[in-house]
Design a protein around this motif. Structure first.
Motif, PDB file in Angstrom:
ATOM      1  N   PHE A   1     -32.248 -86.206 -10.197  1.00  0.00           N
ATOM      2  CA  PHE A   1     -31.527 -85.250 -10.524  1.00  0.00           C
ATOM      3  C   PHE A   1     -30.297 -85.037  -9.731  1.00  0.00           C
ATOM      4  CE2 PHE A   1     -32.358 -81.209 -13.093  1.00  0.00           C
ATOM      5  CZ  PHE A   1     -30.995 -80.652 -13.162  1.00  0.00           C
ATOM      6  N   GLY A   2     -29.102 -85.365 -10.177  1.00  0.00           N
ATOM      7  CA  GLY A   2     -27.852 -85.186  -9.220  1.00  0.00           C
ATOM      8  C   GLY A   2     -26.755 -84.290 -10.132  1.00  0.00           C
ATOM      9  N   SER A   3     -26.317 -83.366  -9.557  1.00  0.00           N
ATOM     10  CA  SER A   3     -25.141 -82.736 -10.051  1.00  0.00           C
ATOM     11  C   SER A   3     -23.897 -82.821  -9.240  1.00  0.00           C
ATOM     12  CB  SER A   3     -25.448 -81.123 -10.444  1.00  0.00           C
ATOM     13  OG  SER A   3     -26.561 -80.896 -11.120  1.00  0.00           O
ATOM     14  N   TYR A   4     -22.764 -82.483  -9.910  1.00  0.00           N
ATOM     15  CA  TYR A   4     -21.573 -82.687  -9.253  1.00  0.00           C
ATOM     16  C   TYR A   4     -20.998 -81.165  -8.918  1.00  0.00           C
ATOM     17  CZ  TYR A   4     -17.033 -83.338  -6.673  1.00  0.00           C
ATOM     18  OH  TYR A   4     -16.032 -83.383  -5.922  1.00  0.00           O
ATOM     19  N   LYS A   5     -21.255 -80.460  -7.738  1.00  0.00           N
ATOM     20  CA  LYS A   5     -20.703 -79.030  -7.849  1.00  0.00           C
ATOM     21  C   LYS A   5     -19.686 -79.146  -6.809  1.00  0.00           C
ATOM     22  CE  LYS A   5     -24.007 -77.697 -10.581  1.00  0.00           C
ATOM     23  NZ  LYS A   5     -23.667 -77.445 -11.783  1.00  0.00           N
ATOM     24  N   GLU A   6     -18.456 -78.500  -7.108  1.00  0.00           N
ATOM     25  CA  GLU A   6     -17.322 -78.395  -6.346  1.00  0.00           C
ATOM     26  C   GLU A   6     -17.811 -77.824  -4.770  1.00  0.00           C
ATOM     27  OE1 GLU A   6     -14.505 -79.821  -6.656  1.00  0.00           O
ATOM     28  OE2 GLU A   6     -14.574 -80.345  -8.778  1.00  0.00           O
ATOM     29  N   TYR A   7     -17.076 -78.095  -3.910  1.00  0.00           N
ATOM     30  CA  TYR A   7     -17.363 -77.463  -2.761  1.00  0.00           C
ATOM     31  C   TYR A   7     -17.061 -76.147  -2.151  1.00  0.00           C
ATOM     32  CZ  TYR A   7     -19.973 -80.796   0.497  1.00  0.00           C
ATOM     33  OH  TYR A   7     -20.816 -81.577   1.359  1.00  0.00           O
ATOM     34  N   ASN A   8     -17.373 -75.212  -3.077  1.00  0.00           N
ATOM     35  CA  ASN A   8     -17.000 -73.767  -2.884  1.00  0.00           C
ATOM     36  C   ASN A   8     -18.337 -73.258  -2.341  1.00  0.00           C
ATOM     37  OD1 ASN A   8     -16.752 -71.134  -3.128  1.00  0.00           O
ATOM     38  ND2 ASN A   8     -16.472 -71.143  -5.364  1.00  0.00           N
ATOM     39  N   MET A   9     -18.123 -72.758  -1.120  1.00  0.00           N
ATOM     40  CA  MET A   9     -19.187 -72.627  -0.419  1.00  0.00           C
ATOM     41  C   MET A   9     -19.694 -70.880  -0.775  1.00  0.00           C
ATOM     42  SD  MET A   9     -20.507 -74.849   0.957  1.00  0.00           S
ATOM     43  CE  MET A   9     -19.913 -76.384   0.737  1.00  0.00           C
ATOM     44  N   GLU A  10     -18.965 -70.309  -1.544  1.00  0.00           N
ATOM     45  CA  GLU A  10     -19.289 -68.926  -2.033  1.00  0.00           C
ATOM     46  C   GLU A  10     -20.050 -68.917  -3.367  1.00  0.00           C
ATOM     47  OE1 GLU A  10     -18.509 -66.220  -0.421  1.00  0.00           O
ATOM     48  OE2 GLU A  10     -17.925 -67.745   1.252  1.00  0.00           O
ATOM     49  N   ASN A  11     -20.172 -70.088  -4.160  1.00  0.00           N
ATOM     50  CA  ASN A  11     -20.848 -69.968  -5.303  1.00  0.00           C
ATOM     51  C   ASN A  11     -22.057 -70.005  -5.158  1.00  0.00           C
ATOM     52  OD1 ASN A  11     -21.791 -72.641  -5.105  1.00  0.00           O
ATOM     53  ND2 ASN A  11     -19.922 -73.443  -6.381  1.00  0.00           N
ATOM     54  N   ARG A  12     -23.295 -69.755  -6.245  1.00  0.00           N
ATOM     55  CA  ARG A  12     -24.465 -69.638  -5.953  1.00  0.00           C
ATOM     56  C   ARG A  12     -25.202 -70.919  -5.615  1.00  0.00           C
ATOM     57  NH1 ARG A  12     -28.078 -71.632  -9.637  1.00  0.00           N
ATOM     58  NH2 ARG A  12     -27.252 -72.217 -11.689  1.00  0.00           N
ATOM     59  N   PHE A  13     -24.435 -72.113  -5.636  1.00  0.00           N
ATOM     60  CA  PHE A  13     -25.397 -73.544  -5.363  1.00  0.00           C
ATOM     61  C   PHE A  13     -25.349 -73.505  -3.843  1.00  0.00           C
ATOM     62  CE2 PHE A  13     -23.121 -73.840  -9.781  1.00  0.00           C
ATOM     63  CZ  PHE A  13     -24.392 -74.021 -10.353  1.00  0.00           C
ATOM     64  N   PHE A  14     -24.216 -73.267  -3.238  1.00  0.00           N
ATOM     65  CA  PHE A  14     -24.432 -73.425  -1.880  1.00  0.00           C
ATOM     66  C   PHE A  14     -24.366 -72.338  -0.823  1.00  0.00           C
ATOM     67  CE2 PHE A  14     -21.808 -77.094  -3.760  1.00  0.00           C
ATOM     68  CZ  PHE A  14     -22.278 -78.001  -3.275  1.00  0.00           C
ATOM     69  N   ASN A  15     -24.732 -71.046  -1.683  1.00  0.00           N
ATOM     70  CA  ASN A  15     -24.615 -69.660  -0.583  1.00  0.00           C
ATOM     71  C   ASN A  15     -25.840 -69.457  -0.483  1.00  0.00           C
ATOM     72  OD1 ASN A  15     -24.062 -66.975   0.047  1.00  0.00           O
ATOM     73  ND2 ASN A  15     -22.426 -66.806  -1.626  1.00  0.00           N
ATOM     74  N   ARG A  16     -26.022 -69.269   1.002  1.00  0.00           N
ATOM     75  CA  ARG A  16     -27.377 -68.956   1.459  1.00  0.00           C
ATOM     76  C   ARG A  16     -27.543 -67.551   0.816  1.00  0.00           C
ATOM     77  NH1 ARG A  16     -28.084 -67.407   6.220  1.00  0.00           N
ATOM     78  NH2 ARG A  16     -30.335 -67.905   6.339  1.00  0.00           N
ATOM     79  N   LYS A  17     -26.973 -66.662   0.847  1.00  0.00           N
ATOM     80  CA  LYS A  17     -27.099 -65.208   0.255  1.00  0.00           C
ATOM     81  C   LYS A  17     -27.586 -65.088  -1.092  1.00  0.00           C
ATOM     82  CE  LYS A  17     -24.147 -62.990   3.530  1.00  0.00           C
ATOM     83  NZ  LYS A  17     -22.820 -62.154   3.650  1.00  0.00           N
ATOM     84  N   LEU A  18     -27.256 -66.356  -1.919  1.00  0.00           N
ATOM     85  CA  LEU A  18     -27.992 -66.321  -3.459  1.00  0.00           C
ATOM     86  C   LEU A  18     -28.958 -67.130  -3.504  1.00  0.00           C
ATOM     87  CD1 LEU A  18     -24.495 -65.943  -5.070  1.00  0.00           C
ATOM     88  CD2 LEU A  18     -26.101 -64.229  -4.825  1.00  0.00           C
ATOM     89  N   ALA A  19     -29.579 -67.600  -2.283  1.00  0.00           N
ATOM     90  CA  ALA A  19     -30.653 -68.471  -2.308  1.00  0.00           C
ATOM     91  C   ALA A  19     -30.205 -70.028  -2.849  1.00  0.00           C
ATOM     92  CB  ALA A  19     -32.156 -67.925  -2.923  1.00  0.00           C
TER      93      ALA A  19
END
Length: 326
Positions: free
Chosen positions: A152-170
């Motif tokens: 399972f692989g997705s390509y998400k842009e390296y935006n560290m504020e979005n929910r995919f990479f944001n620790r505050k949004l798990a």
């Protein structure tokens, strides 16, 4: 079976799919709660929902609500679960149901105390295709299960504020997409794994961007999982039995599979259910369980998967802010 009144907590993509699933049955959501009331009002207008709450907490005390579907970010789930279950509401909660096993155990205890149904909205457990494949394996038609391989692989842009990479949004691959792979493994494995190994690559925020996982249980059934949030790969599952192997693409909501038989290489195409009805299958199974007609929500599998994910993140020493405060 009686018609249950559903409320949605959250107005995102899944909430829209839930509303559409009920509309397919000639029904509608009873009410909608959302942190931003304006979005709730727009959502209600789109689907002809009569009840919109001024305050999100009102959904828990509304005596007309039977079942609440929670589709907010992972890290908010336990707070809403505690309120919903304590007020005697049945709950279908979007994956991942909680951040960790301790939170899930707390929610399960509350559900037992208040005699309500708690379940994770995991499509894997409700797609008719997987029930058919499970039956084929259990009947011995494909030989014993040996191995599962999942990507399972997705390509998400390296935006560290979005929910995919944001620790505050798990954020992170494990809770977002790994839960699908692990749930499919648990569906077919004859028992939960007792050996778990993993490797991880962290994103700059400290959440898991890429991971590989190896599983094995006491029956020596094995699984390999490859996950990524920044490298596209097919959502492909291969279920390997002694006398045949099964290939499934787009496995989170699959309705087709190909079985290749070992003896002569001939292939069999299976088409069971419809991928676009995934939320409808969840709704129907939830209502069957709430009505005591049949328990078909598989919370025990959810518990096994959460234990695996908690163990893996513990070994990675990866915590979310909520866990650091505990």
């Amino acid at each position: 079976m009686r018609e249950y009144r559903w409320a949605t907590l959250g107005c995102g993509v899944i909430a829209h799919q839930l509303a559409e699933a009920l509309q397919a049955q000639g029904r509608s959501l009873y009410s909608v709660a959302n942190r931003t009331r304006e979005k709730a009002v727009q959502f209600a207008a789109t689907y002809g929902i009569s009840k919109v709450y001024d305050n999100i907490d009102e959904v828990f005390t509304d005596e007309n609500v039977d079942i609440i579907y929670i589709s907010t970010p992972h890290n908010t789930h336990i707070s809403y679960l505690k309120q919903a279950l304590t007020h005697g509401k049945h709950v279908l909660c979007e994956k991942s149901i909680t951040l960790n096993s301790a939170e899930l155990m707390l929610a399960m205890d509350l559900a037992r105390q208040h005699q309500v149904v708690l379940a994770e909205a995991m499509t894997i457990f409700h797609m008719p295709l997987y029930r058919k494949l499970h039956d084929l394996i259990q009947q011995g038609q494909l030989g014993p299960l040996r191995l599962l391989q999942l990507n399972f692989g997705s390509y998400k842009e390296y935006n560290m504020e979005n929910r995919f990479f944001n620790r505050k949004l798990a954020g992170g691959a494990l809770l977002d997409i790994g839960v699908y792979a692990l749930s499919l493994c648990r569906w077919f494995l004859s028992e939960a794994p007792d050996q778990v190994l993993s490797q991880v690559k962290f994103a700059p925020t400290g959440v898991d961007e890429q991971a590989s996982i190896l599983l094995m249980n006491s029956q020596k059934e094995m699984a390999t999982i490859s996950l990524s949030l920044h490298a596209k790969q097919p959502k492909r599952a291969t279920i390997v039995c002694e006398e045949a192997y099964i290939e499934v693409f787009e496995y989170p909501r699959a309705d087709q599979a190909v079985i290749t038989y070992t003896s002569d290489g001939h292939k069999e195409q299976l088409e069971v259910g419809r991928s676009q009805d995934a939320l409808l299958y969840e709704v129907m199974d939830m209502e069957k369980t709430v009505s005591d007609e049949e328990n078909c929500m598989y919370l025990e599998y959810t518990e096994d998967v959460m234990q695996i994910m908690t163990q893996i993140r513990t070994e990675w020493n990866m915590k979310y802010p909520e866990e650091e405060r505990d």
